[in-house]
Design an enzyme around this catalytic site. Structure first.
Site, short mmCIF file in Angstrom:
data_model
loop_
_atom_site.label_atom_id
_atom_site.label_comp_id
_atom_site.label_asym_id
_atom_site.label_seq_id
_atom_site.Cartn_x
_atom_site.Cartn_y
_atom_site.Cartn_z
N THR A 1 0.61 -1.59 -0.13
CA THR A 1 -0.27 0.04 -0.06
C THR A 1 1.19 1.45 0.14
OG1 THR A 1 -1.73 -1.14 1.26
CG2 THR A 1 -1.72 1.61 1.29
N LYS B 1 7.95 0.48 11.94
CA LYS B 1 7.74 1.25 13.61
C LYS B 1 8.03 -0.11 14.17
CE LYS B 1 3.40 0.55 11.71
NZ LYS B 1 2.15 0.74 10.65
N LYS C 1 4.49 2.45 17.90
CA LYS C 1 4.43 3.82 17.43
C LYS C 1 5.20 4.78 19.44
CE LYS C 1 1.33 3.74 13.82
NZ LYS C 1 0.20 3.70 13.52
N1 HSE Z 1 -2.27 0.39 10.84
C1 HSE Z 1 -0.89 1.01 11.22
C2 HSE Z 1 -2.56 2.30 11.80
C3 HSE Z 1 -1.06 2.07 9.96
O1 HSE Z 1 -3.66 1.82 11.65
O2 HSE Z 1 -2.78 3.07 12.35
C4 HSE Z 1 0.48 3.31 9.86
O3 HSE Z 1 1.09 2.88 10.60
#
Ligand code: HSE
Length: 449
Positions: A30, A120, A220
């Site tokens: 993506t 991340k 994160k």
């Molecule tokens: N899967 C992650 C989210 C994508 O939904 O935040 C962005 O890091």
């Protein structure tokens, strides 16, 4: 062909600048596909921001033959070939998987290539060693896209607030969880349907359980915590809860009490130690986080002198994330040509502090509790006794109608502020009562004053 990536007249094969920087793109998922398109659409704009020209030279993807067949690029299934290609200056890692990405990044650093990654998990788990190797070889590591999509939070911490003492970061940092909770709250959509939609829109991870169980947000917040407090990544000691136990009933009961449910990451500096945690929270329906719908992310950074700064934007999705990758591309090119090395030096020069990571049991919060009990005299008194034994005061209680005469009654309580260890003990004692039917579910309450 999955994607229409074999356009003959692609903008980034044209030459505008002085010297040519060559890029290797690894991963056409993506974000990779959006990055590919972004370079093409905005080639001239990007070129005007740098002193060099650049060209996408090689693309690696394990299904490359299904995605592109343009002979102007070196196409390979093996990303390590990109790391080992002497012509490539900048490696853009958008693969996602940890083992291959770590090998790719490590080999690329050894070969003096600048690195950009959106990974991340890679940075949260291996950032310390990657930054140290990058420092030795003086290569740039751009990872803006690893946290909160298009929001420039890494740049904000490393550059804009580098002279400030950050005291806390609180954020809605998983777009997929936020999207699911928003759909369940505002459209009465079922959890599984909302998740499917998030996957369709390209928000969810390849393994969406990482979004649901809090792992993605934990990666994160660990990155943000390490940067803000100049510590090693606290991932192993981060408290992680996801959104999987939240039911439509909790959303309804919270709403009756004036709250909505969100999922957040929090890192704070308290008493010379650092807290790192991700979990659902109740926020007042007047709280600033209550206006973070859909896949949006909100992050509040607080410092001792600058107060609170809030950043808001698209936290997931190909185009939003690719925009952060492109921003890093400019920094990587500028680093390579010695135009601006300040950003990467911020990572490289971080002094590592040795603060304790605070145990979640020591963190003080207000709580929402949902208890299923038999409809018998004395049950409520017994529950409040168990709370009183732990010196927990109750701020609000509501008892709901059972589904039918035999079903348990849902009791919802809001407590005053209490230490994690005390609520844990009280819940254990309540669950041991004979008239309690199910596990008690608790959610912390967050107040962004
Ligand atoms: N899967 C992650 C989210 C994508 O939904 O935040 C962005 O890091």
């Amino acid at each position: 062909m999955d994607y229409n990536l074999n356009n003959d007249n692609i903008e980034y094969l044209k030459f505008y600048g002085k010297t040519m920087i060559k890029i290797g793109l690894c991963g056409l998922g993506t974000v990779g596909k959006s990055f590919f398109d972004h370079l093409n659409v905005h080639k001239k704009r990007i070129a005007s921001n740098i002193d060099q020209d650049f060209k996408l030279l090689a693309i690696a993807d394990r299904s490359i033959e299904k995605k592109i067949n343009n002979k102007d690029f070196i196409l390979t299934k093996n990303p390590i070939e990109v790391a080992e290609n002497p012509d490539i200056d900048i490696v853009v890692e958008l693969i996602g998987d940890i083992d291959t990405s770590l090998e790719l990044v490590t080999k690329s650093i050894k070969n003096n290539k600048q690195i950009i990654t959106a990974n991340k998990a890679l940075i949260a788990k291996h950032g310390d060693e990657i930054f140290s190797q990058a420092k030795q070889n003086d290569v740039f590591i751009g990872f803006e896209a690893s946290v909160a999509g298009a929001i420039p939070i890494i740049q904000t911490i490393l550059k804009n607030f580098s002279n400030e003492k950050i005291t806390s970061i609180v954020g809605i940092i998983n777009g997929t969880s936020n999207f699911i909770l928003d759909q369940m709250t505002n459209s009465n959509c079922e959890f599984s349907l909302a998740l499917k939609e998030a996957q369709k829109l390209g928000y969810a991870e390849a393994d969406p359980s990482f979004d649901i169980n809090g792992q993605d947000a934990a990666h994160k917040i660990s990155i943000l915590s390490a940067l803000a407090f100049k510590i090693k990544s606290p991932l192993d000691k981060t408290h992680i809860e996801g959104i999987e136990k939240i039911t439509p009933m909790d959303i309804k009961y919270a709403s009756e009490l004036g709250y909505i449910i969100k999922h957040v990451g929090i890192t704070e500096f308290i008493n010379n130690s650092v807290v790192s945690r991700v979990h659902p929270v109740l926020v007042s329906n007047k709280d600033i986080f209550s206006n973070t719908p859909n896949v949006m992310n909100s992050i509040i950074v607080e410092g001792d002198r600058f107060g609170k700064t809030m950043l808001y934007g698209h936290g997931a999705g190909g185009d939003a994330t690719a925009s952060a990758v492109v921003a890093d591309l400019i920094s990587a090119i500028n680093h390579k040509s010695n135009v601006d090395t300040s950003f990467s030096q911020m990572v490289h020069s971080s002094v590592i502090q040795d603060y304790e990571i605070m145990d979640i049991d020591d963190v003080v919060s207000q709580y929402y509790m949902r208890i299923f009990a038999d409809d018998k005299p004395g049950v409520m008194a017994e529950i409040t006794n168990k709370l009183a034994e732990q010196k927990i005061s109750i701020e609000a209680v509501t008892q709901h109608e059972p589904d039918n005469n035999n079903s348990p009654i849902p009791i919802v309580m809001i407590t005053d502020r209490v230490k994690g260890e005390h609520i844990r003990s009280a819940i254990k004692n309540i669950e041991a009562m004979p008239h309690i039917r199910e596990k008690v579910y608790s959610i912390r309450i967050l107040k962004n004053e």
